[in-house]
Design an enzyme around this catalytic site. Structure first.
Site, PDB file in Angstrom:
ATOM      1  N   GLU A 178       0.710  -1.093  -0.097  1.00  0.00           N
ATOM      2  CA  GLU A 178       0.162   0.097  -0.107  1.00  0.00           C
ATOM      3  C   GLU A 178       1.036   1.315   0.068  1.00  0.00           C
ATOM      4  OE1 GLU A 178      -3.031   0.031   3.222  1.00  0.00           O
ATOM      5  OE2 GLU A 178      -4.021  -1.624   2.121  1.00  0.00           O
TER       6      GLU A 178
ATOM      7  N   ARG B  78      -5.832   7.266 -24.166  1.00  0.00           N
ATOM      8  CA  ARG B  78      -5.989   6.833 -25.430  1.00  0.00           C
ATOM      9  C   ARG B  78      -7.260   6.020 -25.361  1.00  0.00           C
ATOM     10  NH1 ARG B  78       0.061   4.940 -26.320  1.00  0.00           N
ATOM     11  NH2 ARG B  78      -0.189   4.787 -24.044  1.00  0.00           N
ATOM     12  N   GLN B  79      -7.645   5.479 -24.122  1.00  0.00           N
ATOM     13  CA  GLN B  79      -9.013   4.645 -24.024  1.00  0.00           C
ATOM     14  C   GLN B  79     -10.082   5.807 -23.558  1.00  0.00           C
ATOM     15  OE1 GLN B  79      -9.374   1.503 -24.495  1.00  0.00           O
ATOM     16  NE2 GLN B  79     -11.564   1.515 -23.879  1.00  0.00           N
TER      17      GLN B  79
ATOM     18  N   HIS C 261      -4.166  13.528 -25.155  1.00  0.00           N
ATOM     19  CA  HIS C 261      -4.326  12.837 -26.439  1.00  0.00           C
ATOM     20  C   HIS C 261      -5.643  13.246 -27.423  1.00  0.00           C
ATOM     21  CE1 HIS C 261      -4.416   9.657 -29.405  1.00  0.00           C
ATOM     22  NE2 HIS C 261      -5.918   9.444 -29.159  1.00  0.00           N
TER      23      HIS C 261
ATOM     24  N   ASP D 131      -0.793  10.553 -38.305  1.00  0.00           N
ATOM     25  CA  ASP D 131      -2.440  10.296 -38.704  1.00  0.00           C
ATOM     26  C   ASP D 131      -3.156  11.535 -38.536  1.00  0.00           C
ATOM     27  OD1 ASP D 131      -3.248  10.566 -35.985  1.00  0.00           O
ATOM     28  OD2 ASP D 131      -2.527   8.644 -35.750  1.00  0.00           O
TER      29      ASP D 131
ATOM     30  N   LYS E 108      -3.540   6.815 -43.916  1.00  0.00           N
ATOM     31  CA  LYS E 108      -3.361   5.477 -43.755  1.00  0.00           C
ATOM     32  C   LYS E 108      -4.183   4.575 -44.795  1.00  0.00           C
ATOM     33  CE  LYS E 108      -1.980   5.087 -39.014  1.00  0.00           C
ATOM     34  NZ  LYS E 108      -2.588   4.881 -37.688  1.00  0.00           N
TER      35      LYS E 108
ATOM     36  N   GLY F 285       6.396   2.415 -32.705  1.00  0.00           N
ATOM     37  CA  GLY F 285       6.004   1.957 -34.106  1.00  0.00           C
ATOM     38  C   GLY F 285       5.324   2.876 -35.057  1.00  0.00           C
TER      39      GLY F 285
END
Ligand code: R5P
Length: 291
Positions: A37, A94-95, A128, A166, A189, A223
């Site tokens: 903890e 990003r989510q 983001h 992108d 893309k 990437g």
């Protein structure tokens, strides 16, 4: 005059933030109990004062976030007047939607938790998707450090075209391009229907013989930017540089990017420093929104 608290995940930028704000940053105490903890304590009386809590969210993201929530609660318990969080990198951004049925919207949970804990103002660097900040129930400011990036890019590159890897990253590329007086473009893309191979093409500009700065918000595995660099070299670019707000640089990222021919990687100091990356200090630009 505010009190600046430097959280455990701010050691690499809080000194220069303190200087930019003209404040004496106070380091929060933190430790981990034998069972795992976490414990934090603000060693300063913030009663009736405005408090700025500086804490980024590098991996381990859950630990960084939990420390931040505990620090906000500690400031609430001392009856602070206004609690501002300066989180240069916000994890889980990003989510930001349900891509597959059954998924959470992680950034919503994170930002609502910060509000519920008691933060009323939030300042961050190049999140983001800026629209995500609407989940925070107070005042939120997204700072794109275009000025600081441009100063270094001009010194390093001279002249260039800024390319977003992108379409989603075109707004931030445009801000840097506008600041530097450079043209901008983004890569489109496309996927070959038979082979499934992905290709990227600049939308409108010819890059032959040009210096290129690929500008993105996050470099994680590397990437995205290395694929973009390969395509741009195939199209005749002279030299490709990469700039990003957040250099997470997971294992192998530097190698992957260098192998694609990228000459230099430049990032904002929102995350702990990594070898092979040149950093710009965004404290001054951020501090303008913290006063
Ligand atoms: C994605 O939408 C982000 O803007 C970045 O392009 C992405 O997170 C980069 O990840 P990686 O370096 O692993 O390709």
């Amino acid at each position: 005059m505010s009190i600046l608290v430097c959280g455990p995940k701010s050691w690499w930028f809080c000194k220069s933030l303190s200087q930019s704000l003209g404040l004496n940053g106070i380091e929060a105490e933190s430790k981990r109990f034998p069972d795992g903890e976490l414990y934090v304590r603000l060693p300063v009386d913030t009663r009736g004062e405005d408090v700025i809590i500086a804490q980024s969210m590098p991996p381990n993201q859950t630990e960084s976030l939990w420390e931040l929530l505990l620090m906000v609660d500690a400031a609430v318990n001392m009856r602070s007047r206004r609690i501002t969080v300066f989180a240069p990198y916000i994890a889980y951004s990003r989510q930001d939607r349900v891509f597959l049925e059954g998924e959470p919207i992680s950034i919503k949970v994170l930002l609502q938790s910060l509000s519920l804990a008691g933060a009323s103002r939030l300042v961050t660097i190049d999140i983001h998707k800026p629209a995500s900040l609407s989940y925070f129930r107070g005042t939120a400011r997204n700072v794109i450090p275009a000025k600081t990036f441009c100063e270094l890019l001009k010194r390093t590159v001279g002249e260039a075209i800024v390319i977003a890897p992108d379409k989603g990253a075109i707004d931030r590329a445009n801000m840097v391009g506008r600041e530097c007086g450079w043209r901008t473009d983004y890569l489109e893309k496309t996927r070959d229907r038979i082979t499934g191979e992905i290709s990227m093409k600049p939308k409108k500009l010819n890059v032959r013989g040009e210096n290129i700065v690929i500008f993105d918000d996050i470099i994680s595995s590397g990437g995205t930017v290395s694929r973009a660099a390969e395509i741009l070299y195939e199209d005749g670019a002279e030299t490709v540089y990469v700039a990003a707000a957040h250099a997470l640089m997971t294992d192998g990222a530097i190698h992957r990017i260098t192998r694609s021919g990228v000459k230099k990687i430049i990032a904002a100091n929102t995350l702990p420093p990594k070898e092979g990356v040149e950093y710009i200090d965004v404290s001054r630009e951020a501090s303008e929104h913290l006063e």
